[in-house]
Design a protein around this motif. Structure first.
Motif, PDB file in Angstrom:
ATOM      1  N   LEU A 204       0.817  -1.210   0.000  1.00  0.00           N
ATOM      2  CA  LEU A 204       0.000   0.000   0.000  1.00  0.00           C
ATOM      3  C   LEU A 204       0.856   1.267   0.000  1.00  0.00           C
ATOM      4  O   LEU A 204       0.442   2.310  -0.498  1.00  0.00           O
ATOM      5  CB  LEU A 204      -0.917   0.021   1.225  1.00  0.00           C
ATOM      6  N   ALA A 205       2.072   1.172   0.572  1.00  0.00           N
ATOM      7  CA  ALA A 205       2.938   2.350   0.685  1.00  0.00           C
ATOM      8  C   ALA A 205       3.701   2.644  -0.601  1.00  0.00           C
ATOM      9  O   ALA A 205       4.421   3.638  -0.684  1.00  0.00           O
ATOM     10  CB  ALA A 205       3.932   2.152   1.832  1.00  0.00           C
ATOM     11  N   ALA A 206       3.534   1.806  -1.625  1.00  0.00           N
ATOM     12  CA  ALA A 206       4.327   1.939  -2.852  1.00  0.00           C
ATOM     13  C   ALA A 206       4.118   3.276  -3.542  1.00  0.00           C
ATOM     14  O   ALA A 206       5.050   3.840  -4.123  1.00  0.00           O
ATOM     15  CB  ALA A 206       4.006   0.796  -3.810  1.00  0.00           C
ATOM     16  N   ASP A 207       2.897   3.821  -3.483  1.00  0.00           N
ATOM     17  CA  ASP A 207       2.631   5.066  -4.195  1.00  0.00           C
ATOM     18  C   ASP A 207       3.080   6.306  -3.421  1.00  0.00           C
ATOM     19  O   ASP A 207       3.090   7.411  -3.967  1.00  0.00           O
ATOM     20  CB  ASP A 207       1.136   5.185  -4.511  1.00  0.00           C
ATOM     21  N   ASP A 208       3.463   6.135  -2.149  1.00  0.00           N
ATOM     22  CA  ASP A 208       3.893   7.264  -1.335  1.00  0.00           C
ATOM     23  C   ASP A 208       5.409   7.319  -1.152  1.00  0.00           C
ATOM     24  O   ASP A 208       6.026   8.364  -1.295  1.00  0.00           O
ATOM     25  CB  ASP A 208       3.227   7.200   0.049  1.00  0.00           C
ATOM     26  N   ASN A 209       5.983   6.176  -0.819  1.00  0.00           N
ATOM     27  CA  ASN A 209       7.406   6.160  -0.464  1.00  0.00           C
ATOM     28  C   ASN A 209       7.970   4.766  -0.752  1.00  0.00           C
ATOM     29  O   ASN A 209       7.651   3.803  -0.052  1.00  0.00           O
ATOM     30  CB  ASN A 209       7.573   6.512   1.019  1.00  0.00           C
ATOM     31  N   LEU A 210       8.828   4.676  -1.758  1.00  0.00           N
ATOM     32  CA  LEU A 210       9.391   3.375  -2.139  1.00  0.00           C
ATOM     33  C   LEU A 210      10.294   2.810  -1.060  1.00  0.00           C
ATOM     34  O   LEU A 210      10.358   1.591  -0.855  1.00  0.00           O
ATOM     35  CB  LEU A 210      10.151   3.513  -3.463  1.00  0.00           C
ATOM     36  N   TRP A 211      11.013   3.686  -0.367  1.00  0.00           N
ATOM     37  CA  TRP A 211      11.889   3.206   0.709  1.00  0.00           C
ATOM     38  C   TRP A 211      11.072   2.651   1.872  1.00  0.00           C
ATOM     39  O   TRP A 211      11.436   1.639   2.477  1.00  0.00           O
ATOM     40  CB  TRP A 211      12.804   4.330   1.188  1.00  0.00           C
ATOM     41  N   LEU A 212       9.961   3.323   2.182  1.00  0.00           N
ATOM     42  CA  LEU A 212       9.076   2.812   3.237  1.00  0.00           C
ATOM     43  C   LEU A 212       8.487   1.473   2.822  1.00  0.00           C
ATOM     44  O   LEU A 212       8.391   0.544   3.644  1.00  0.00           O
ATOM     45  CB  LEU A 212       7.957   3.823   3.498  1.00  0.00           C
ATOM     46  N   MET A 213       8.087   1.358   1.551  1.00  0.00           N
ATOM     47  CA  MET A 213       7.565   0.096   1.044  1.00  0.00           C
ATOM     48  C   MET A 213       8.582  -1.026   1.234  1.00  0.00           C
ATOM     49  O   MET A 213       8.257  -2.106   1.747  1.00  0.00           O
ATOM     50  CB  MET A 213       7.222   0.226  -0.442  1.00  0.00           C
ATOM     51  N   LEU A 214       9.830  -0.760   0.838  1.00  0.00           N
ATOM     52  CA  LEU A 214      10.879  -1.770   0.950  1.00  0.00           C
ATOM     53  C   LEU A 214      11.111  -2.167   2.401  1.00  0.00           C
ATOM     54  O   LEU A 214      11.242  -3.352   2.729  1.00  0.00           O
ATOM     55  CB  LEU A 214      12.171  -1.237   0.327  1.00  0.00           C
ATOM     56  N   ALA A 215      11.134  -1.169   3.294  1.00  0.00           N
ATOM     57  CA  ALA A 215      11.367  -1.445   4.718  1.00  0.00           C
ATOM     58  C   ALA A 215      10.255  -2.318   5.299  1.00  0.00           C
ATOM     59  O   ALA A 215      10.519  -3.272   6.046  1.00  0.00           O
ATOM     60  CB  ALA A 215      11.471  -0.131   5.484  1.00  0.00           C
ATOM     61  N   LEU A 216       9.003  -1.985   4.949  1.00  0.00           N
ATOM     62  CA  LEU A 216       7.877  -2.763   5.470  1.00  0.00           C
ATOM     63  C   LEU A 216       7.877  -4.188   4.931  1.00  0.00           C
ATOM     64  O   LEU A 216       7.581  -5.145   5.671  1.00  0.00           O
ATOM     65  CB  LEU A 216       6.563  -2.067   5.111  1.00  0.00           C
ATOM     66  N   LEU A 217       8.205  -4.343   3.647  1.00  0.00           N
ATOM     67  CA  LEU A 217       8.247  -5.684   3.060  1.00  0.00           C
ATOM     68  C   LEU A 217       9.335  -6.537   3.699  1.00  0.00           C
ATOM     69  O   LEU A 217       9.123  -7.717   4.005  1.00  0.00           O
ATOM     70  CB  LEU A 217       8.475  -5.582   1.550  1.00  0.00           C
ATOM     71  N   VAL A 218      10.492  -5.942   3.915  1.00  0.00           N
ATOM     72  CA  VAL A 218      11.597  -6.675   4.544  1.00  0.00           C
ATOM     73  C   VAL A 218      11.232  -7.048   5.973  1.00  0.00           C
ATOM     74  O   VAL A 218      11.453  -8.177   6.427  1.00  0.00           O
ATOM     75  CB  VAL A 218      12.894  -5.837   4.514  1.00  0.00           C
TER      76      VAL A 218
END
Length: 449
Positions: A204-218
């Motif tokens: 869900l965070a992909a459209d706001d912040n790619l780094w946040l997306m990556l951190a949450l996925l990891v």
């Protein structure tokens, strides 16, 4: 039991046609409503495995009734929500928790009460037909209620259906006694729920912040890794874990779970994408959007209700493969025809094919997975099966919604549909790898296939 599956599926899709009404009434955004829809699906996915385990301890009928009550309270709270926060509490949290409690008993009781392949196919066919109709007709029913009354009335409708289900369920008998001494893995529950929530939140965070997306996925992957490590440690110590690793020793079941995940990802992803496109890009109201979805509803109804007859004539693997091929073809037709025509009728051929394809394969996928295990493992596999399906629903809404929110244009719509078609190819590959004649579960006490 079929009505219970209907209302839960309805809840997952009917809000798609209320996006504009809810966002205006509650002074929020399209993305805010998308988050509420996704959290509802996510809560179901995260808690479905624990919900399945609780049926062994407290009994299947008792969990069914408890889930219905929690769901009903959530529906009423949603109906009077003054803002997005209360809507998320009622719809996303309470209805999600209620669904996680009531859906596993539906599938466990069906598997236990219908023992031969034909009768079980008929029962699952009825349940999956109403489930598919709930998801596909949710936009139409929700649109009619919203246009005639208010989006809030749609939640009152859910509460009324819950009252009917509670009344009808009084005659259901639990074939297995509850075991109050059965242990419950709290740590495993927290680890698995946290992992699933973080993964979908990352998408869900992909459209706001790619780094946040990556951190949450990891972080989500780490929690899920920790969960499986915890499960293996408990099993080595001779203790019962939230999820038995023996469930993953069946190649047939594993492939069946992949097809289930892909099917519900397609169903909810297409529903959200098309509903958003119709309202935001073409400016259709709730009832117009719902009427257009009638083609998909008709397709699901026709093919799902034919489940028993199809199960007698064709192998379950063949039905699943046929379903994915038809669904992918429907997505291609939808993109090509809609892109070249401003007419609302342009949606009908593609949606009809998608509905027919999904209806053909929903029942055999469930039957293959449930039939791979003995009675004493039905609680676990039912929870896992429903969790995988609802995770697919969550991912469908999250992935499609993220692409659309990033740029609500015809190009974004096409990109979301192409992404869903790619998921369909993954499901088709898993279906092609299924054995032509799936082995049945061994005698009780011998473990999974």
């Amino acid at each position: 039991m079929a009505l219970a599956q209907f209302i839960c599926s309805f809840a997952g899709s009917n809000m798609n046609v209320m996006i504009n009404d809810i966002s205006e009434d509650l002074d929020t955004t399209v993305q805010g409503v998308q988050v509420a829809i996704t959290i509802f699906l996510l809560v179901m996915a995260a808690l479905m495995i624990p919900g399945g385990k609780l049926t062994d301890r407290y009994g299947r009928k008792r969990c069914l009734l408890a889930g219905l009550v929690v769901y009903g309270v959530g529906a009423l709270l949603s109906a009077v929500a003054p803002g997005l926060g209360v809507l998320i509490l009622g719809n996303s949290i309470l209805e999600g928790v209620g669904t996680a409690l009531l859906i596993p008993p539906v599938y466990i009781l069906t598997t236990l009460l219908f023992t031969d392949t034909a009768s079980r196919a008929r029962a699952f066919g009825t349940i999956m037909a109403l489930g598919g109709i709930g998801a596909a007709a949710g936009p139409l029913i929700g649109g009619l209620i919203t246009s005639a009354l208010s989006w809030r009335a749609a939640f009152v409708f859910q509460a009324l259906v819950i009252v009917v289900i509670v009344f009808l369920s009084r005659r259901i008998e639990d074939p297995l006694p509850p075991d109050p001494s059965r242990p419950f893995d709290t740590v495993g529950t927290l680890l698995s729920a946290a992992g699933l929530i973080l993964v979908v939140t990352g998408i869900l965070a992909a459209d706001d912040n790619l780094w946040l997306m990556l951190a949450l996925l990891v972080l989500g992957a780490l929690f899920l890794t920790g969960f499986f490590a915890w499960v293996r440690a408990r099993e080595r110590a001779g203790k019962e874990a939230l999820l038995s690793t023996s469930l993953f020793r069946s190649r047939t079941s594993n492939l069946g779970l992949v097809t289930q995940n892909a099917q519900w990802l397609l169903l909810m992803g297409v529903s959200f994408t098309v509903a958003s496109y119709l309202q935001v890009v073409r400016g259709y109201d709730a009832i117009q959007t719902g009427v257009i979805f009638t083609a998909a509803t008709l397709g699901i109804l026709v093919s799902s209700l034919a489940a028993e007859r199809l199960a007698k004539r064709r192998a379950q693997r063949t039905l699943i493969i046929t379903g994915f091929v038809t669904t992918i073809a429907g997505i291609v037709v939808l993109v090509l025809v809609v892109g070249g025509s401003p007419s609302p009728w342009a949606f009908a051929p593609g949606l009809l094919l998608i509905g027919l394809g999904l209806g053909v394969m929903l029942t055999p996928s469930v039957n293959i997975v449930q039939s791979s295990f003995t009675e004493d493992q039905q609680g676990e596999i039912s929870g896992l099966s429903r969790s995988v399906s609802n995770l697919g629903s969550s991912l469908g809404t999250a992935v499609a919604g993220t692409i659309l929110v990033a740029g609500l244009t015809s190009h974004a719509y096409a990109a979301a549909m192409i992404t869903l078609a790619a998921v369909g190819l993954i499901g088709l590959t898993a279906a092609a790898l299924l054995p032509r004649h799936p082995p049945q579960a061994p005698a009780p006490g011998l473990g999974g296939v």
